[in-house]
Design a protein around this motif. Structure first.
Motif, PDB file in Angstrom:
ATOM      1  N   LEU A  11     -18.651   2.154   4.303  1.00  0.00           N
ATOM      2  CA  LEU A  11     -18.165   3.397   3.695  1.00  0.00           C
ATOM      3  C   LEU A  11     -18.977   3.747   2.465  1.00  0.00           C
ATOM      4  N   ASN A  12     -19.296   5.030   2.329  1.00  0.00           N
ATOM      5  CA  ASN A  12     -19.960   5.533   1.125  1.00  0.00           C
ATOM      6  C   ASN A  12     -19.038   6.504   0.407  1.00  0.00           C
ATOM      7  N   LYS A  13     -19.485   6.937  -0.769  1.00  0.00           N
ATOM      8  CA  LYS A  13     -18.716   7.884  -1.578  1.00  0.00           C
ATOM      9  C   LYS A  13     -18.166   9.025  -0.712  1.00  0.00           C
ATOM     10  N   GLY A  14     -16.885   9.280  -0.829  1.00  0.00           N
ATOM     11  CA  GLY A  14     -16.257  10.364  -0.075  1.00  0.00           C
ATOM     12  C   GLY A  14     -15.716   9.944   1.282  1.00  0.00           C
ATOM     13  N   ASP A  15     -16.027   8.723   1.705  1.00  0.00           N
ATOM     14  CA  ASP A  15     -15.546   8.260   3.016  1.00  0.00           C
ATOM     15  C   ASP A  15     -14.121   7.701   2.900  1.00  0.00           C
ATOM     16  N   ILE A  16     -13.407   7.777   4.012  1.00  0.00           N
ATOM     17  CA  ILE A  16     -12.001   7.345   4.061  1.00  0.00           C
ATOM     18  C   ILE A  16     -11.826   6.405   5.245  1.00  0.00           C
ATOM     19  N   PHE A  17     -11.023   5.357   5.057  1.00  0.00           N
ATOM     20  CA  PHE A  17     -10.720   4.446   6.176  1.00  0.00           C
ATOM     21  C   PHE A  17      -9.237   4.089   6.120  1.00  0.00           C
ATOM     22  N   VAL A  18      -8.658   3.847   7.291  1.00  0.00           N
ATOM     23  CA  VAL A  18      -7.227   3.526   7.382  1.00  0.00           C
ATOM     24  C   VAL A  18      -7.047   2.077   7.821  1.00  0.00           C
ATOM     25  N   PHE A  19      -6.149   1.370   7.129  1.00  0.00           N
ATOM     26  CA  PHE A  19      -5.764   0.012   7.509  1.00  0.00           C
ATOM     27  C   PHE A  19      -4.300   0.061   7.938  1.00  0.00           C
ATOM     28  N   PRO A  20      -4.040  -0.004   9.252  1.00  0.00           N
ATOM     29  CA  PRO A  20      -2.654   0.134   9.724  1.00  0.00           C
ATOM     30  C   PRO A  20      -1.743  -0.965   9.173  1.00  0.00           C
ATOM     31  N   ILE A  21      -0.484  -0.642   9.020  1.00  0.00           N
ATOM     32  CA  ILE A  21       0.501  -1.548   8.432  1.00  0.00           C
ATOM     33  C   ILE A  21       0.429  -2.946   9.061  1.00  0.00           C
ATOM     34  N   GLY A  22       0.398  -3.953   8.203  1.00  0.00           N
ATOM     35  CA  GLY A  22       0.464  -5.341   8.652  1.00  0.00           C
ATOM     36  C   GLY A  22      -0.859  -5.966   9.065  1.00  0.00           C
ATOM     37  N   MET A  23      -1.909  -5.151   9.273  1.00  0.00           N
ATOM     38  CA  MET A  23      -3.180  -5.709   9.754  1.00  0.00           C
ATOM     39  C   MET A  23      -3.926  -6.385   8.599  1.00  0.00           C
ATOM     40  N   ILE A  24      -4.569  -7.510   8.894  1.00  0.00           N
ATOM     41  CA  ILE A  24      -5.383  -8.213   7.892  1.00  0.00           C
ATOM     42  C   ILE A  24      -6.668  -7.420   7.678  1.00  0.00           C
ATOM     43  N   HIS A  25      -6.979  -7.115   6.415  1.00  0.00           N
ATOM     44  CA  HIS A  25      -8.143  -6.275   6.116  1.00  0.00           C
ATOM     45  C   HIS A  25      -8.798  -6.700   4.810  1.00  0.00           C
ATOM     46  N   PHE A  26      -9.998  -6.156   4.543  1.00  0.00           N
ATOM     47  CA  PHE A  26     -10.750  -6.502   3.324  1.00  0.00           C
ATOM     48  C   PHE A  26     -11.709  -5.374   3.003  1.00  0.00           C
ATOM     49  N   GLN A  27     -12.273  -5.424   1.771  1.00  0.00           N
ATOM     50  CA  GLN A  27     -13.379  -4.542   1.398  1.00  0.00           C
ATOM     51  C   GLN A  27     -14.378  -5.365   0.591  1.00  0.00           C
ATOM     52  N   GLY A  36     -19.881   4.081  -4.772  1.00  0.00           N
ATOM     53  CA  GLY A  36     -20.418   2.844  -4.210  1.00  0.00           C
ATOM     54  C   GLY A  36     -20.374   2.775  -2.696  1.00  0.00           C
ATOM     55  N   THR A  37     -20.684   1.584  -2.189  1.00  0.00           N
ATOM     56  CA  THR A  37     -20.801   1.346  -0.747  1.00  0.00           C
ATOM     57  C   THR A  37     -19.995   0.109  -0.378  1.00  0.00           C
ATOM     58  N   LEU A  38     -19.026   0.273   0.508  1.00  0.00           N
ATOM     59  CA  LEU A  38     -18.143  -0.827   0.882  1.00  0.00           C
ATOM     60  C   LEU A  38     -18.262  -1.133   2.370  1.00  0.00           C
ATOM     61  N   TYR A  39     -18.314  -2.438   2.672  1.00  0.00           N
ATOM     62  CA  TYR A  39     -18.171  -2.935   4.047  1.00  0.00           C
ATOM     63  C   TYR A  39     -16.705  -3.298   4.211  1.00  0.00           C
ATOM     64  N   VAL A  40     -16.005  -2.586   5.106  1.00  0.00           N
ATOM     65  CA  VAL A  40     -14.551  -2.779   5.227  1.00  0.00           C
ATOM     66  C   VAL A  40     -14.192  -3.079   6.685  1.00  0.00           C
ATOM     67  N   GLY A  41     -13.007  -3.605   6.884  1.00  0.00           N
ATOM     68  CA  GLY A  41     -12.549  -3.806   8.251  1.00  0.00           C
ATOM     69  C   GLY A  41     -11.152  -4.365   8.320  1.00  0.00           C
ATOM     70  N   PHE A  42     -10.574  -4.270   9.513  1.00  0.00           N
ATOM     71  CA  PHE A  42      -9.294  -4.939   9.767  1.00  0.00           C
ATOM     72  C   PHE A  42      -9.320  -5.535  11.164  1.00  0.00           C
ATOM     73  N   VAL A  43      -8.444  -6.512  11.381  1.00  0.00           N
ATOM     74  CA  VAL A  43      -8.364  -7.211  12.664  1.00  0.00           C
ATOM     75  C   VAL A  43      -6.999  -6.927  13.269  1.00  0.00           C
ATOM     76  N   ILE A  72      -4.451   3.974   3.253  1.00  0.00           N
ATOM     77  CA  ILE A  72      -5.584   4.879   3.492  1.00  0.00           C
ATOM     78  C   ILE A  72      -6.446   4.831   2.237  1.00  0.00           C
ATOM     79  N   LEU A  73      -7.727   4.500   2.418  1.00  0.00           N
ATOM     80  CA  LEU A  73      -8.616   4.181   1.296  1.00  0.00           C
ATOM     81  C   LEU A  73      -9.718   5.231   1.184  1.00  0.00           C
ATOM     82  N   LEU A  74      -9.909   5.758  -0.002  1.00  0.00           N
ATOM     83  CA  LEU A  74     -10.954   6.750  -0.289  1.00  0.00           C
ATOM     84  C   LEU A  74     -11.973   6.131  -1.243  1.00  0.00           C
ATOM     85  N   VAL A  75     -13.236   6.100  -0.858  1.00  0.00           N
ATOM     86  CA  VAL A  75     -14.283   5.558  -1.732  1.00  0.00           C
ATOM     87  C   VAL A  75     -14.716   6.649  -2.715  1.00  0.00           C
ATOM     88  N   GLN A  76     -14.606   6.325  -4.003  1.00  0.00           N
ATOM     89  CA  GLN A  76     -15.008   7.289  -5.042  1.00  0.00           C
ATOM     90  C   GLN A  76     -16.442   7.057  -5.493  1.00  0.00           C
TER      91      GLN A  76
END
Ligand SMILES: *[C@@H]1O[C@H](CO)[C@@H](O)[C@H](O)[C@H]1NC(C)=O
Ligand SMILES: *[C@@H]1O[C@H](CO)[C@@H](O)[C@H](O)[C@H]1NC(C)=O
Length: 221
Positions: A147-163, A126-133, A120-124
């Protein structure tokens, strides 16, 4: 009558399977501070436990997330982990953190997966383009957000992801994991940079690319 028994048995099985799917073992004790010795061959959840009598506050302490990581590298990103290797008191507890820094305009935490933990990722900043497949059986769907400052995103276990930092300023994020030792497999490193190299015939067919392209990629990792 028979069908009633069957239903009861089925319900019990369904109930039992909800326990079977819980694969993270209980710590069994308040804590199990790891001793930093991998030479011996016996492990409890990955590490030996320190004698509880000798456990001190320092075992549960880590400092340094105030300092930016050095993003002067090819990818423009840096991960500062606080997992069981750095914070021995996390052993068996099933949580850890990382600080991730991204250089402005394109700093990339490249496609990777954590084989043992959800993130689970919290942006402190900046601006991130994130995703998982998702997996093949789910149709390899791509779940993505900016994602912008204060936004949160979840990458479920095992999924390929990036920021990817798509902003003009440095970005910083804090990642929390459902494992003291989530592990990291960077896809490009594993596929093209393995030691020793995978036979190029395998990758040529798997990626449907010219063999020379595969050899070029292998020479770059
Ligand atoms: C950051 O890393 C680069 C490349 O390894 C190195 O030249 C530079 O001195 C490092 N900067 C700091 C502040 O450590
Ligand atoms: C554990 O040992 C390794 C290798 O000796 C060392 O690099 C690391 O800093 C140690 N970690 C802690 C938390 O003491």
């Amino acid at each position: 009558m028979k069908s009633a028994y069957f239903l009861v048995a089925f319900a019990l099985l369904a109930f039992a399977s909800s326990f079977v799917s819980a694969y993270d073992p209980s710590p069994l004790q308040d804590f199990c501070v790891a001793i930093n010795d991998t030479k011996n061959g016996v492990f409890v959840n990955g590490k030996f436990c320190k004698d509880p009598k000798h456990v001190v506050a320092q075992d549960f302490f880590f400092s340094g997330f105030d300092k930016p990581g050095n993003t002067s590298n090819a990818l423009g990103s840096a991960v500062t982990p606080a997992s069981v290797e750095q914070l021995l008191g996390l052993n068996t507890l099933g949580v850890s953190l990382a600080r991730v820094d991204y250089a402005p305009k394109g700093g990339l935490n490249p496609p990777h997966t954590h084989p043992r933990g959800t993130e689970i990722l919290l942006v402190q900043e900046g601006t991130l383009y994130v995703g998982f497949v998702s997996s093949d059986s789910d149709g390899n769907r791509f779940f993505t957000k900016v994602l912008n400052k204060g936004d949160i995103f979840v990458f479920p276990i095992g999924m390929i992801h990036f920021q990817l930092n798509i902003g003009e300023t440095p970005a910083v994020a804090i990642a929390a994991f459902s494992s003291q030792n989530p592990g990291t497999i960077v896809i490009a490193n594993a596929v093209f940079g393995s030691n020793p190299r995978i036979n190029p015939d395998v990758l040529t067919k798997a990626f449907m690319l010219d063999k020379n392209v595969i050899k070029y990629l292998q020479s770059h990792f």
